[in-house]
Design an enzyme around this catalytic site. Structure first.
Site, short mmCIF file in Angstrom:
data_model
loop_
_atom_site.label_atom_id
_atom_site.label_comp_id
_atom_site.label_asym_id
_atom_site.label_seq_id
_atom_site.Cartn_x
_atom_site.Cartn_y
_atom_site.Cartn_z
N SER A 20 59.46 42.54 40.87
CA SER A 20 59.37 43.97 41.13
C SER A 20 58.24 44.31 42.11
CB SER A 20 59.14 44.71 39.81
OG SER A 20 59.03 46.09 40.05
N ILE A 70 49.22 49.72 45.12
CA ILE A 70 50.28 50.61 45.62
C ILE A 70 50.35 51.87 44.73
CG2 ILE A 70 52.71 50.80 46.29
CD1 ILE A 70 51.18 48.50 47.74
N LEU A 72 52.63 52.42 42.17
CA LEU A 72 54.01 52.79 41.78
C LEU A 72 54.64 53.87 42.65
CD1 LEU A 72 53.77 52.81 37.85
CD2 LEU A 72 54.50 50.94 39.33
N ASN A 125 58.23 47.82 32.59
CA ASN A 125 56.91 47.56 33.16
C ASN A 125 55.88 48.35 32.35
OD1 ASN A 125 54.62 47.21 34.67
ND2 ASN A 125 55.42 48.16 36.56
N CYS A 128 51.41 47.67 34.67
CA CYS A 128 50.91 47.88 36.04
C CYS A 128 49.41 48.21 35.98
CB CYS A 128 51.66 49.01 36.74
SG CYS A 128 50.97 49.33 38.37
N GLY A 242 52.42 33.78 41.49
CA GLY A 242 51.99 32.79 42.47
C GLY A 242 52.97 31.70 42.80
N GLY A 263 57.42 36.65 43.99
CA GLY A 263 56.84 37.93 44.40
C GLY A 263 56.22 37.88 45.77
N THR A 264 54.93 37.61 45.80
CA THR A 264 54.17 37.62 47.05
C THR A 264 54.79 36.70 48.10
OG1 THR A 264 52.21 38.10 45.75
CG2 THR A 264 51.84 37.29 47.98
#
Lengths: 300, 280
Positions: A20, A70, A72, A125, A128, A242, A263-264
């Protein structure tokens, strides 16, 4: 080669999802990513009302890591259903909508609104780190975490995955609580809260001072939490944190993760999901295995 | 947009800390607009982790050959500067919107702050194709040895005004001071009469001078000052913004800038914005 997995009622052709917030609503990547090769798409978190997000700068790179704040930012659930969901549905892979509420009631309402055919499942979620609240995160309190899950479950028959925070004293206690609350799976971990400072201006590097750390830097923490939680709960554990390569993903699978999220790595390589899927297949072949299940949890 | 391996055809230091890189984008067939950028992975490791957004500096001999101009400011650009000819870079692009050239404009003022010259030369290549026009380039730099693209702009027929902070070449001071002098050359009241409030496509754009356009790229402080100046003189100004980027595709919302219409993504809604829209 069988890479298929099942999370709750959702069948995935491979165990690799996009995490996400790192893949928008998939449409952004359509020109350069083979979207059909993704196991499941987890959307950017959706909230009841539009959220403008945090003050920039929102990103800062650290050694092998990325801080983000960010906050959300999104246009709200109504806009999501109207403007983002049609494309997601057209991709033809399971769509798991990440939902973020400020109250238990908001989680309930989001679940109700998203109880529609185009949605395959929900990722709750509750972790966050970039939202300012007076209280702790839902994910930092076993009772609150369970309440959020129960509120969602009461309003949907869809598969639910609860995303947990690594920043707790006892992750197993939280994992047990959300399992008891009825969650079909957990995903661990959300980002780890961190910060960075510009020594010239003597100001924080991020507009909101702190942010969530992701990327290779947090992989050992994520892996440890996957390993700990898979010892504790019976529901599937989805590893996230990661993962850049197939080798990383295989570590998570060996530690007991049923599936993983990328993700990243999507920022570095928009085809990361595909590369990881191919890499896992190659690994299984090399080990003379034909089924993914033969490596899940097989840490010696 | 393409995600490809790009062969480095040239990677050369042109002045201290500034490099010109020429890339061949394998398999690229599309068009690239001035102001668009490429998201480039400088190395293969995780430090730095992210790609680096670099604007188109110039289209090369063929449509799939691009020139980039970059200044070494951190780990990413340092890695890039060490890459040798014949090796490949992982590139995504072209990305973003690009400059929107108003067809009615005939007097172009380009203000480049340091490495901000990078996207403006590609723009000037386009502007040079206009007939009956004037192009004035205010080229600002910290000191003389950091001045880039002076010859390239001149070769396109532009008048180039050099400004350095230490006075080592050209006017001593800031590019914005010289910009005001350039603007004053135009008799704005006489030429405008009632100011145009529609652009060529008939869209109301507010009261702007129809013939004079300002195009800029540089540090935030400079852009803020130019926004003020252009508001005062009722000139339409476009700026290419720079921000730390994650995906570069509009998905992560990491590179937003605050505008009068809320946060906008530099990578997707920009990088070129109307300066009047930015909330400094």
């Amino acid at each position: 080669m069988d890479l298929a997995v099942k999370i709750g009622k959702i069948k995935l052709k491979n165990p690799i999802m996009v995490a996400s917030g790192t893949f928008g609503y998939a449409e952004e990547f359509k020109d350069i990513t083979d979207l059909k090769g993704i196991g499941a798409i987890i959307t950017k978190s959706v909230t009841m009302k539009p959220k403008q997000g945090n003050k920039p700068p929102r990103l800062w790179e650290t050694t092998a890591g990325l801080l983000n704040s960010i906050g959300l930012q999104n246009e709200g659930v109504e806009d999501f259903i109207k403007n983002k969901l049609p494309f997601l549905k057209s991709v033809g892979v399971p769509v798991i909508v990440s939902i973020a509420g400020e109250t238990i009631n908001e989680y309930a309402q989001l679940a109700k609104k998203l109880n529609i055919p185009a949605v395959s499942g929900l990722e709750i979620n509750i972790s966050c780190p970039n939202i300012k609240t007076k209280h702790r995160l839902f994910a930092q309190d076993a009772k609150a975490a369970a309440s959020a899950v129960k509120a969602v479950k009461k309003n949907t028959k869809k598969t639910t995955i609860t995303k947990l925070s690594p920043e707790v004293t006892d992750i197993c206690e939280i994992a047990r609580a959300v399992e008891k609350g009825g969650s079909d799976a957990i995903s661990v971990i959300n980002t780890i809260k961190g910060m960075a400072v510009d020594i010239e201006t003597q100001k924080p590097q991020l507009g909101d001072i702190t942010g969530g750390l992701s990327g290779p830097a947090i992989k050992p923490v994520a892996l440890r939490i996957v390993w700990e939680t898979t010892q504790t709960v019976r529901i599937p554990v989805i590893g996230v944190g990661g993962i850049m390569t197939a080798d990383d993903a295989i570590e998570f699978l060996l530690c007991g993760a049923t599936a993983v999220q990328i993700g990243t790595a999507n920022f570095l390589n928009p085809q990361a999901v595909i590369a990881v899927a191919e890499g896992i297949e190659a690994y299984l072949k090399e080990k003379n295995l034909s089924n993914l299940k033969e490596i899940v949890g097989r840490l010696k | 947009m393409i995600h490809t391996k790009a062969e480095i055809l040239l990677n050369q230091r042109i002045v201290p800390d500034h490099f010109k890189m020429v890339l061949r984008l394998n398999g690229f067939k599309g068009k690239i607009k001035p102001g668009q950028f490429f998201h480039i992975r400088a190395g293969s490791g995780y430090d730095p982790l992210l790609r680096r957004p670099l604007s188109l500096h110039r289209i090369g001999d063929k449509p799939n050959i691009i020139e980039l101009l970059y200044k070494v400011v951190g780990k990413g650009t340092q890695l890039m500067s060490r890459r040798s000819k014949g090796t490949y870079l992982d590139v995504i692009g072209p990305l973003g919107n690009g400059f929107k050239i108003e067809k009615a404009q005939r007097n172009f003022i380009i203000v480049a702050g340091g490495i901000g010259a990078a996207p403006l030369l590609a723009l000037c290549d386009e502007l040079a194709k206009f007939r009956k026009k004037s192009i004035t380039v205010v080229l600002g730099a910290k000191f003389a040895s950091y001045i880039v693209c002076e010859k390239e702009f001149k070769d396109l027929g532009a008048e180039v005004l050099i400004v350095t902070e230490d006075g080592s070449e050209g006017t001593k001071g800031l590019a914005t001071d010289v910009l005001v002098d350039v603007i004053k050359r135009f008799d704005l009241r006489a030429t405008t009469g009632p100011l145009a409030d529609k652009d060529t496509s008939g869209i109301t754009i507010g009261s702007y001078h129809p013939l004079v356009g300002v195009y800029t790229c540089g540090c935030k402080d400079m852009l803020k000052e130019i926004a003020k100046i252009c508001k005062y003189y009722k000139l339409k100004a476009q700026a290419s913004l720079e921000e730390r980027m994650g995906c570069g595709l509009g998905a992560c919302l990491g590179c937003v800038v605050n505008t009068i219409n809320g946060y906008k993504r530099v990578c997707k809604d920009g990088p070129v914005f109307d300066l009047s829209e930015i909330a400094f």
